[in-house]
Each structure stands twice: as structure tokens, then as C-alpha cells.
Enzyme design. Structure first.
Site, PDB file in Angstrom:
ATOM      1  N   ASP A 170       0.849  -1.182   0.000  1.00  0.00           N
ATOM      2  CA  ASP A 170       0.000   0.000   0.000  1.00  0.00           C
ATOM      3  C   ASP A 170       0.887   1.236   0.000  1.00  0.00           C
ATOM      4  O   ASP A 170       1.754   1.392   0.874  1.00  0.00           O
ATOM      5  CB  ASP A 170      -0.906   0.014   1.231  1.00  0.00           C
ATOM      6  CG  ASP A 170      -1.989  -1.064   1.164  1.00  0.00           C
ATOM      7  OD1 ASP A 170      -2.023  -1.801   0.153  1.00  0.00           O
ATOM      8  OD2 ASP A 170      -2.795  -1.148   2.103  1.00  0.00           O
ATOM      9  N   ASP A 182     -15.617  -3.893  -1.857  1.00  0.00           N
ATOM     10  CA  ASP A 182     -15.515  -3.869  -0.402  1.00  0.00           C
ATOM     11  C   ASP A 182     -16.925  -4.000   0.147  1.00  0.00           C
ATOM     12  O   ASP A 182     -17.846  -3.340  -0.342  1.00  0.00           O
ATOM     13  CB  ASP A 182     -14.911  -2.547   0.076  1.00  0.00           C
ATOM     14  CG  ASP A 182     -13.549  -2.264  -0.548  1.00  0.00           C
ATOM     15  OD1 ASP A 182     -12.867  -3.244  -0.911  1.00  0.00           O
ATOM     16  OD2 ASP A 182     -13.183  -1.091  -0.669  1.00  0.00           O
TER      17      ASP A 182
END
Length: 246
Positions: free
Chosen positions: A8, A130
Site C-alpha cells: 500500500d 468492499d
């Protein structure tokens, strides 16, 4: 089943967020390219990159780092998410050697974009969904919708996406274990691969996912666990290979 390290990217560094909160980050390295090389040396066969700044800005911010990682590992399949909102961005990443781009929030807000991109870049589009309690969340998890995640995933399957990256956001970055049941339900409802994300903590989670991998779970993304050493990446991939007879 592939174990896929997550890198990330925020402000040029490798970080992890807790439950998607930009202000709640842990910096693991100032050199993401070196991090990528480390995971390759540990046996990674695919990388999951996320441009966190890009996800919030709506356009790539750490794109140069992504391109540097792809250049350093030309034979390594790489998938990138975060700020993928136009065909020009997708083309630039594919030209740089990235294999797949992951469309997230824009896929939910503008489903027609996914269909168009699948037609323009066949075989290179993944959708990241998500969900919390079976409902789709968007905008860096800030907004939980009334949309059923399985219904939306099926629509994207029909559009021609290569895979679904599924994150259970109540567990991501919290080291609470994978929501195996929800992931299996999604995988069983479709024929394209599902990549599980969120909540992998240790070898038990790898074992639990491998037990249901034949339901259509092709990989599992792991982040905080491999950075905080609750899971040894090489051991995890070796266990997965052993259990799947690879």
C-alpha cells in the site's frame, strides 16, 4: 491458491491502514521498490499494489513507484488499484508492465465504465468490491450502500472482468481472521476467480481459505500480517502449495 503480498503506497512510502482510515497508518518502509523485491525473494508470484493517495485523489499519485516496481520485475504479474478512473490511466499502467488494474469505487458508482473498460482492455480488468455485512461500501469505505455485493459482482462477471477482489471491511487491517463464509458465498455465486482480501492473520487463516479454495477462491491478499510477522509469507505460500497439491 496464491498468497499475494499487498504493498500500500502513501506519500511514496509502504504503509498499512486500519480499516481504510488514511490518518490511521503505519509506515513499514520508505522504499516500496525494495519491499517488492523482498516479497519476490520470499517467493511471491504476484503482487497487489494500492495507490492510497490515488484512491482518495481520484487519479494516480504514486504511479511512478508502481512503474518502477513493474520495471524491476518484468516477469511478475502485478495488479494495481487506487485512482483507476479513466482509460488513459489504465493504458499507462498496462504500458508500464502492470498486468491488471483494479477498479473500485468508480465500478460501483458508474458500472457502465467497467463494461467499457472490459471491452477496451479485455483480460486486464479486475473489480475490487468492499463489503460490510454483505452490502457494498465505496469511497475508501466511507460510505456503505444498500447494494448487495453478490448481485453487483455477477453483473461485473457478465461485463467480462477477470476476477473480483473481495474485501470484508469489518476485518481488514485488524488481524481478526478472514470472513471465510462471506468469501465462499461470493465465490460460489460466480465462475470467475475471487481473490480474498482482509483479515488474514496467520497460518490458520491460510489453512481455512485453502480448505475452500476449490469453491473459486484463487488467491488471498495479505498485508499487515506479513509486515508485523504474525504470518511468515514464505511459510504461508508453502502451506498453500502443499494443501492445493501445487
Amino acid at each position: 491458491m496464491l498468497l499475494i503480498p499487498a504493498i500500500d503506497l502513501k506519500d511514496g512510502k509502504c504503509v498499512r491502514l486500519k480499516q481504510g482510515r488514511m490518518e490511521d497508518d503505519t509506515v513499514f518502509s520508505e522504499d516500496p521498490v525494495a519491499v517488492a523485491s523482498h516479497w519476490v525473494e520470499r517467493g511471491a508470484r504476484r503482487l497487489h499494489l494500492v495507490d492510497l493517495n490515488g484512491a482518495f485523489a481520484g487519479e494516480p499519485v504514486n504511479g511512478d513507484i508502481v512503474k518502477a516496481i513493474a520495471k524491476a520485475h518484468p516477469d511478475l504479474p502485478i495488479q494495481i488499484g487506487g485512482g483507476i478512473r479513466s482509460p488513459e490511466i489504465i493504458q499507462a499502467y498496462l504500458d508500464a508492465g502492470v498486468q491488471w488494474v483494479i477498479i473500485g469505487t468508480k465500478a460501483v458508482n458508474e458500472p457502465a465504465f467497467v463494461k467499457a473498460m472490459c471491452e477496451q482492455f479485455p483480460g486486464h480488468i479486475i473489480v475490487g468490491l468492499d463489503a460490510k455485512d454483505g452490502k457494498v461500501a465505496t469511497d475508501g469505505w466511507a460510505n456503505v450502500t444498500d447494494v448487495d455485493v453478490i448481485d453487483l459482482a455477477k453483473q461485473f462477471e457478465n461485463d467480462g472482468v477477470s476476477a473480483i477482489v473481495y474485501t470484508d471491511i469489518s476485518r481488514d487491517g485488524m488481524l481478526q481472521g478472514v470472513n471465510v463464509d462471506a468469501t465462499v458465498r461470493l465465490a460460489q455465486s460466480m465462475s470467475i476467480p475471487v481473490i480474498a482480501s482482509g483479515g488474514i492473520t496467520n497460518l490458520d487463516d491460510v489453512r481455512n481459505l485453502c480448505a475452500v479454495a476449490d469453491q473459486g477462491i484463487s488467491g488471498a491478499i495479505t498485508g499487515r500480517a506479513i509486515y508485523e510477522n504474525t504470518l511468515d509469507f514464505a511459510d504461508g505460500q508453502a502451506l498453500s502449495d502443499e494443501l492445493s497439491g501445487a
